[in-house]
Scaffold this motif. Structure first.
Motif, PDB file in Angstrom:
ATOM      1  N   ASN A 476      86.202  58.889  28.776  1.00  0.00           N
ATOM      2  CA  ASN A 476      86.915  60.063  28.266  1.00  0.00           C
ATOM      3  C   ASN A 476      87.332  60.997  29.397  1.00  0.00           C
ATOM      4  N   ILE A 477      86.468  61.124  30.419  1.00  0.00           N
ATOM      5  CA  ILE A 477      86.807  61.951  31.583  1.00  0.00           C
ATOM      6  C   ILE A 477      88.036  61.373  32.283  1.00  0.00           C
ATOM      7  N   LEU A 478      88.039  60.055  32.451  1.00  0.00           N
ATOM      8  CA  LEU A 478      89.172  59.401  33.112  1.00  0.00           C
ATOM      9  C   LEU A 478      90.437  59.511  32.269  1.00  0.00           C
ATOM     10  N   LEU A 479      90.298  59.425  30.954  1.00  0.00           N
ATOM     11  CA  LEU A 479      91.469  59.558  30.081  1.00  0.00           C
ATOM     12  C   LEU A 479      92.086  60.941  30.216  1.00  0.00           C
ATOM     13  N   GLU A 480      91.236  61.960  30.426  1.00  0.00           N
ATOM     14  CA  GLU A 480      91.749  63.314  30.622  1.00  0.00           C
ATOM     15  C   GLU A 480      92.555  63.421  31.917  1.00  0.00           C
ATOM     16  N   GLN A 481      92.211  62.604  32.911  1.00  0.00           N
ATOM     17  CA  GLN A 481      92.972  62.598  34.158  1.00  0.00           C
ATOM     18  C   GLN A 481      94.346  61.963  33.976  1.00  0.00           C
ATOM     19  N   ILE A 482      94.441  61.037  33.018  1.00  0.00           N
ATOM     20  CA  ILE A 482      95.686  60.291  32.840  1.00  0.00           C
ATOM     21  C   ILE A 482      96.664  61.029  31.938  1.00  0.00           C
ATOM     22  N   THR A 483      96.161  61.586  30.827  1.00  0.00           N
ATOM     23  CA  THR A 483      97.067  62.134  29.816  1.00  0.00           C
ATOM     24  C   THR A 483      96.439  63.324  29.096  1.00  0.00           C
ATOM     25  N   THR A 484      97.301  64.152  28.544  1.00  0.00           N
ATOM     26  CA  THR A 484      96.841  65.279  27.711  1.00  0.00           C
ATOM     27  C   THR A 484      96.986  64.939  26.229  1.00  0.00           C
ATOM     28  N   GLN A 485      97.432  63.708  25.937  1.00  0.00           N
ATOM     29  CA  GLN A 485      97.606  63.300  24.543  1.00  0.00           C
ATOM     30  C   GLN A 485      96.261  63.233  23.823  1.00  0.00           C
ATOM     31  N   ARG A 486      96.302  63.454  22.526  1.00  0.00           N
ATOM     32  CA  ARG A 486      95.094  63.334  21.694  1.00  0.00           C
ATOM     33  C   ARG A 486      94.909  61.863  21.338  1.00  0.00           C
ATOM     34  N   LEU A 487      93.773  61.295  21.745  1.00  0.00           N
ATOM     35  CA  LEU A 487      93.551  59.858  21.581  1.00  0.00           C
ATOM     36  C   LEU A 487      92.380  59.533  20.652  1.00  0.00           C
ATOM     37  N   SER A 488      91.877  60.530  19.941  1.00  0.00           N
ATOM     38  CA  SER A 488      90.690  60.304  19.101  1.00  0.00           C
ATOM     39  C   SER A 488      90.955  59.342  17.958  1.00  0.00           C
ATOM     40  N   ASP A 489      92.210  59.222  17.536  1.00  0.00           N
ATOM     41  CA  ASP A 489      92.527  58.332  16.419  1.00  0.00           C
ATOM     42  C   ASP A 489      93.059  56.977  16.875  1.00  0.00           C
ATOM     43  N   VAL A 490      92.969  56.694  18.184  1.00  0.00           N
ATOM     44  CA  VAL A 490      93.450  55.422  18.729  1.00  0.00           C
ATOM     45  C   VAL A 490      92.303  54.421  18.788  1.00  0.00           C
ATOM     46  N   ASP A 491      92.572  53.177  18.357  1.00  0.00           N
ATOM     47  CA  ASP A 491      91.581  52.103  18.447  1.00  0.00           C
ATOM     48  C   ASP A 491      91.754  51.372  19.779  1.00  0.00           C
ATOM     49  N   PHE A 492      90.803  51.581  20.688  1.00  0.00           N
ATOM     50  CA  PHE A 492      90.809  50.845  21.948  1.00  0.00           C
ATOM     51  C   PHE A 492      89.986  49.571  21.794  1.00  0.00           C
ATOM     52  N   HIS A 493      90.281  48.584  22.624  1.00  0.00           N
ATOM     53  CA  HIS A 493      89.595  47.292  22.527  1.00  0.00           C
ATOM     54  C   HIS A 493      88.925  46.930  23.848  1.00  0.00           C
ATOM     55  N   ALA A 494      87.913  46.079  23.751  1.00  0.00           N
ATOM     56  CA  ALA A 494      87.165  45.633  24.930  1.00  0.00           C
ATOM     57  C   ALA A 494      86.991  44.121  24.879  1.00  0.00           C
ATOM     58  N   PRO A 495      86.789  43.492  26.032  1.00  0.00           N
ATOM     59  CA  PRO A 495      86.601  42.025  26.061  1.00  0.00           C
ATOM     60  C   PRO A 495      85.230  41.628  25.529  1.00  0.00           C
ATOM     61  N   GLN A 496      85.172  40.451  24.903  1.00  0.00           N
ATOM     62  CA  GLN A 496      83.909  39.898  24.419  1.00  0.00           C
ATOM     63  C   GLN A 496      83.591  38.563  25.092  1.00  0.00           C
ATOM     64  N   GLY A 497      84.562  37.640  25.062  1.00  0.00           N
ATOM     65  CA  GLY A 497      84.367  36.319  25.660  1.00  0.00           C
ATOM     66  C   GLY A 497      84.213  35.233  24.618  1.00  0.00           C
ATOM     67  N   CYS A 498      85.003  34.177  24.764  1.00  0.00           N
ATOM     68  CA  CYS A 498      84.916  33.023  23.871  1.00  0.00           C
ATOM     69  C   CYS A 498      85.371  31.801  24.659  1.00  0.00           C
ATOM     70  N   GLN A 499      85.346  30.652  24.008  1.00  0.00           N
ATOM     71  CA  GLN A 499      85.737  29.433  24.708  1.00  0.00           C
ATOM     72  C   GLN A 499      87.210  29.445  25.093  1.00  0.00           C
ATOM     73  N   ARG A 500      88.018  30.087  24.281  1.00  0.00           N
ATOM     74  CA  ARG A 500      89.455  30.086  24.560  1.00  0.00           C
ATOM     75  C   ARG A 500      89.759  30.783  25.885  1.00  0.00           C
ATOM     76  N   CYS A 501      88.994  31.817  26.226  1.00  0.00           N
ATOM     77  CA  CYS A 501      89.240  32.569  27.464  1.00  0.00           C
ATOM     78  C   CYS A 501      88.190  32.269  28.527  1.00  0.00           C
ATOM     79  N   HIS A 502      87.454  31.152  28.360  1.00  0.00           N
ATOM     80  CA  HIS A 502      86.400  30.758  29.300  1.00  0.00           C
ATOM     81  C   HIS A 502      85.348  31.862  29.437  1.00  0.00           C
ATOM     82  N   TYR A 503      85.111  32.568  28.328  1.00  0.00           N
ATOM     83  CA  TYR A 503      84.066  33.603  28.251  1.00  0.00           C
ATOM     84  C   TYR A 503      84.318  34.760  29.212  1.00  0.00           C
ATOM     85  N   THR A 504      85.566  34.999  29.565  1.00  0.00           N
ATOM     86  CA  THR A 504      85.894  36.159  30.402  1.00  0.00           C
ATOM     87  C   THR A 504      86.345  37.350  29.569  1.00  0.00           C
TER      88      THR A 504
END
Length: 603
Positions: A476-504
Motif C-alpha cells: 500500500n505504501i508503494l501504491l501511494e508512490q505510484i498513484t493517487t487513485q483509490r484502489l480499495s475496490d480493485v481485485d489484485f492477483h498473485a501467483p500460486q503455481g501449477c503444472q501449466r506454469c512449471h509452479y512459477t
C-alpha cells in the motif's frame, strides 16, 4: 483398461451414433465423410472443422457413451515418473498422455477413446499393464506435451555417456574433432541438440553453460528468470565448449580471452539464430547463448504489447522526416524487437534505410544492414560516417555507446535524417540526461531529440492458478508512490503455481512502455543545461505516464502481480513511510488508551 479387462467400445460407428442421438443429420454425416477423405482427419475432427459440432459436444458425447471421465489437464497433477511410459513420439502421434498411477493401474488420457487402433498401440507400449482411460481436449494434450516431455533426463543420460566415453580427462584439441565422426563427438552433438530442443520447448531466451569444480551448471532464462540444472559430470564442459566454438567458427585454441560468434540451427521446425559469448572463468570457460527465433518474424507494435494510444503517438514521430528517437531500457528488455518493428513499418520502396548493428539480429529485405567488426577497424563511428554519405532516409544505430557515436547520431538527426538508436538507461527521463552526461551539448540534444521510448518486460500471471489477494502494508505504501487513485475496490492477483506454469505462477511476459515527447518547456530547459528543470517539466507533461503506472494498469486488469509492478518503483521512501505509519498507529493507540485505560492492559 476397464475392470472386465476389455477396452471400452461404442455400440456402433461414431457417425451413426451421432445421427441416432440427433447431434448431427444424416446429410451432415455424409458431407463430413466426404470431406474426411480430402482433409485426412478423423471423423470427430472433421465434424469440428466443418462447424457441425464443437469439441465439447463430442467429448461430452463420448464420455457418456463410453463411461469415461472428462479431465481438465490444466488442473490435474501429472506424475512425471509415469509420463515416460508413453514415449513422446507416440504420445504426440496418438494424442495420449500417461498422467498417473492408482492401485496398479496407469491413468491414460486420450483425445479420441473411440480410436481402437490407437488404443491397441498404447496397450502394447504399456507392455500389458492395466490402464484406465480418461478423455481431454486435444489442445490441452498438445500443450501438455511441451510441458511434461522435458529433455532433462535425456540431457543427463547423454552427459553420463559422454563422461564414460572420455573418462575423467578431456584434453581436446583440434585434431580430435571429426565433424563426420560417430562415438563421443556424436554424443556431444546429441547432448547439445537435446539442450537446444529443451530450451526452445520452454521458451528460453538464453542458455548458460557454467563449469564448476564439482558440477556442470546449465541454466535457461525463461520469462526473465534463470532455471538451473546441475550435472555431476563437470568434466564434459570443455567438450561442449569446444563443439560450440567450432559451430560458431571461433578460435578453439584460445581459452584465455573472451570470444563472440553466432550460428544458425534448425530446431523443432524453427530457424534459430544463436549468439554465443565465451568467457574464461576459474573452472574453465563460461558460455552464454542468446536464442533468436527467426521463424516468428518481425512483430508489429500491437503484437509487442504497445498500447493503442502510444502506437498512434510513436507512429507520428516515426513519420517525421528527421530527428532522433531513442528506445531505452536494460539488457533483455526488448529494445531490439521494438526497433525492428519500427523499421518494418518504415521499410518501403521510397525510403533508404541503413542499420549499423553489433550484431545484426534479424535480416530485413531492402534494408542495408552493416555488422560492425572492430578487429578490422569497422567500428560504429567509421561505419556511421560512411552511412551518412550513402544518402539514407532512416539510420539505425544499434547502440549509442560512446561520445563519438552519439555526436554522429545527433548531427545525422540535424542534417535531414531520421535516426533510431538505443541507450541502456532505466527510464525515458534519465535517457535524455544520459546524453548530457556523455558530453552532448544541451542545445544539440534539444534540437535533435524528438522522443524517447522506455520499456521493460514484466511477467504475466498464469491464468490457470492466479488468485485474488489483499495488498500488504508495504504494498500500500508503494501504491501511494505510484498513484493517487483509490484502489480499495480493485481485485489484485498473485501467483500460486501449477503444472501449466512449471509452479512459477507466471506464464509469458508483456511489455510495459513509457513515451516522452519533448515539448517547449523541456527543450528550453535543455538549451540552458537545466537538468532539474527538464526533469520537472517532463514529469509534469500531460501525456507522460511513467513505467510503474503503466504496469499498474496491467495489475488492475489481473494480467500481472503487484510485485512485478514494484520492480519499476524506487523504494528509497519505504523505510521512512513505514516509520511514519508506525508513529501514526502508536499515536492512535495512545489516544485510544487515554479514553479507555483497559486497552493498555489488553496489550
Amino acid at each position: 483398461m476397464q475392470p472386465d479387462g476389455k477396452q471400452p467400445k461404442l455400440k456402433m460407428r461414431l457417425g451413426d451414433l451421432l445421427v441416432v442421438e440427433k447431434l448431427i443429420t444424416e446429410a451432415q454425416l455424409q458431407h463430413a465423410l466426404k470431406e474426411q477423405r480430402v482433409l485426412g482427419l478423423k471423423l470427430g475432427a472433421t465434424l469440428i472443422y466443418l462447424g457441425y459440432l464443437s469439441e465439447e459436444q463430442i467429448l461430452t458425447f463420448l464420455s457418456r457413451q463410453l463411461g469415461i471421465q472428462i479431465v481438465d489437464l490444466l488442473k490435474v497433477e501429472i506424475d512425471p515418473n509415469v509420463v515416460p511410459l508413453i514415449p513422446e513420439v507416440h504420445a504426440r502421434r496418438l494424442r495420449a498422455l500417461a498422467i498417473g498411477e492408482h492401485e496398479g493401474k496407469i491413468t491414460l488420457v486420450v483425445a479420441d477413446p473411440a480410436d481402437l487402433q490407437s488404443l491397441d498401440i498404447l496397450a502394447d507400449l504399456l507392455k500389458g499393464r492395466e490402464f484406465e482411460l480418461k478423455i481431454a481436449r486435444e489442445d490441452q494434450l498438445i500443450e501438455s506435451f511441451d510441458r511434461v516431455y522435458r529433455r532433462t533426463q535425456e540431457i543427463a543420460s547423454f552427459a553420463v555417456k559422454l563422461s564414460a566415453e572420455h573418462g575423467e580427462s578431456f584434453g581436446f584439441d583440434a585434431a580430435s574433432i571429426n565433424l563426420e565422426a560417430e562415438g563421443a563427438d556424436a554424443t556431444v552433438m546429441k547432448l547439445l541438440h537435446s539442450l537446444f530442443e529443451d530450451a526452445i520447448q520452454v521458451g528460453a531466451s538464453d542458455i548458460h553453460i557454467e563449469p564448476d569444480e564439482e558440477v556442470l551448471r546449465i541454466r535457461q532464462r525463461v520469462d526473465g528468470i534463470l532455471q538451473e540444472t546441475l550435472l555431476p559430470e563437470s568434466g564434459i564442459a570443455s567438450a561442449l565448449v569446444l563443439r560450440l566454438k567450432l559451430m560458431a567458427h571461433l578460435n578453439i585454441s584460445e581459452k584465455r580471452l573472451p570470444q563472440d560468434g553466432r550460428f544458425n540451427l534448425k530446431i523443432k521446425g524453427r530457424s534459430v539464430d544463436v549468439r554465443i559469448s565465451t568467457m574464461p572463468i576459474q573452472a574453465g570457460e563460461s558460455v552464454v547463448m542468446r536464442l533468436l527465433d527467426q521463424s516468428t518474424g518481425i512483430l508489429s507494435f500491437p503484437e509487442i504489447g504497445i498500447p493503442e494510444n502510444l502506437i498512434e503517438r510513436i507512429t507520428l514521430q516515426l513519420k517525421r522526416p528527421n530527428g532522433l528517437i531513442l528506445v531505452t531500457g536494460p539488457t533483455g528488455s526488448g529494445k531490439t524487437t521494438t526497433l525492428y518493428s519500427a523499421l518494418n513499418m518504415l521499410n518501403a520502396p521510397g525510403s533508404k534505410i541503413i542499420t549499423v548493428e553489433d550484431p545484426v539480429e534479424y535480416r530485413l529485405p531492402r534494408v542495408n544492414q552493416v555488422q560492425v567488426n572492430s578487429k578490422i577497424g569497422l567500428d560504429f563511428s567509421s561505419v556511421l560516417r560512411t552511412a551518412l554519405r550513402q544518402d539514407p532516409d532512416v539510420l539505425l544505430v544499434g547502440e549509442m555507446r560512446d561520445k563519438e557515436t552519439m555526436d554522429i547520431g545527433l548531427r545525422g538527426a540535424l542534417t535531414g535524417h531520421l535516426v533510431l538508436s538505443t541507450l541502456h538507461t532505466n527510464d525515458a527521463i534519465s535517457s535524455t540526461l544520459r546524453l548530457l552526461d556523455m558530453g552532448a551539448p544541451g542545445y544539440l540534444v534539444a534540437s535533435a531529440l524528438r522522443a524517447v521510448v522506455a520499456q521493460r518486460l514484466i511477467r504475466r500471471l498464469c491464468n490457470n492458478c492466479k488468485s485474488v489477494v489483499t495488498p500488504t502494508l508495504e504494498q500500500n505504501i508503494l501504491l501511494e508512490q505510484i498513484t493517487t487513485q483509490r484502489l480499495s475496490d480493485v481485485d489484485f492477483h498473485a501467483p500460486q503455481g501449477c503444472q501449466r506454469c512449471h509452479y512459477t505462477g507466471f506464464r509469458g511476459r508483456i511489455g510495459v512502455f513509457e513515451l516522452l515527447e519533448l515539448d517547449e518547456k523541456m527543450i528550453a530547459a535543455l538549451r540552458q543545461d537545466d537538468t532539474q528543470g527538464f526533469s520537472v517539466a517532463a514529469k509534469q507533461s500531460v501525456l507522460f505516464q511513467p513505467l510503474a503506472l503503466s504496469a499498474l494498469d496491467y495489475a488492475k486488469q489481473g494480467i500481472t502481480s503487484l510485485d512485478e509492478v514494484f520492480k519499476l518503483v524506487d523504494r528509497f521512501e519505504i523505510h521512512d513511510k513505514k516509520q511514519e505509519y508506525s508513529t501514526q498507529e502508536a499515536s492512535s493507540s495512545e489516544r485510544a488508551a487515554e479514553k479507555d485505560p483497559n486497552l493498555l492492559d489488553f496489550e
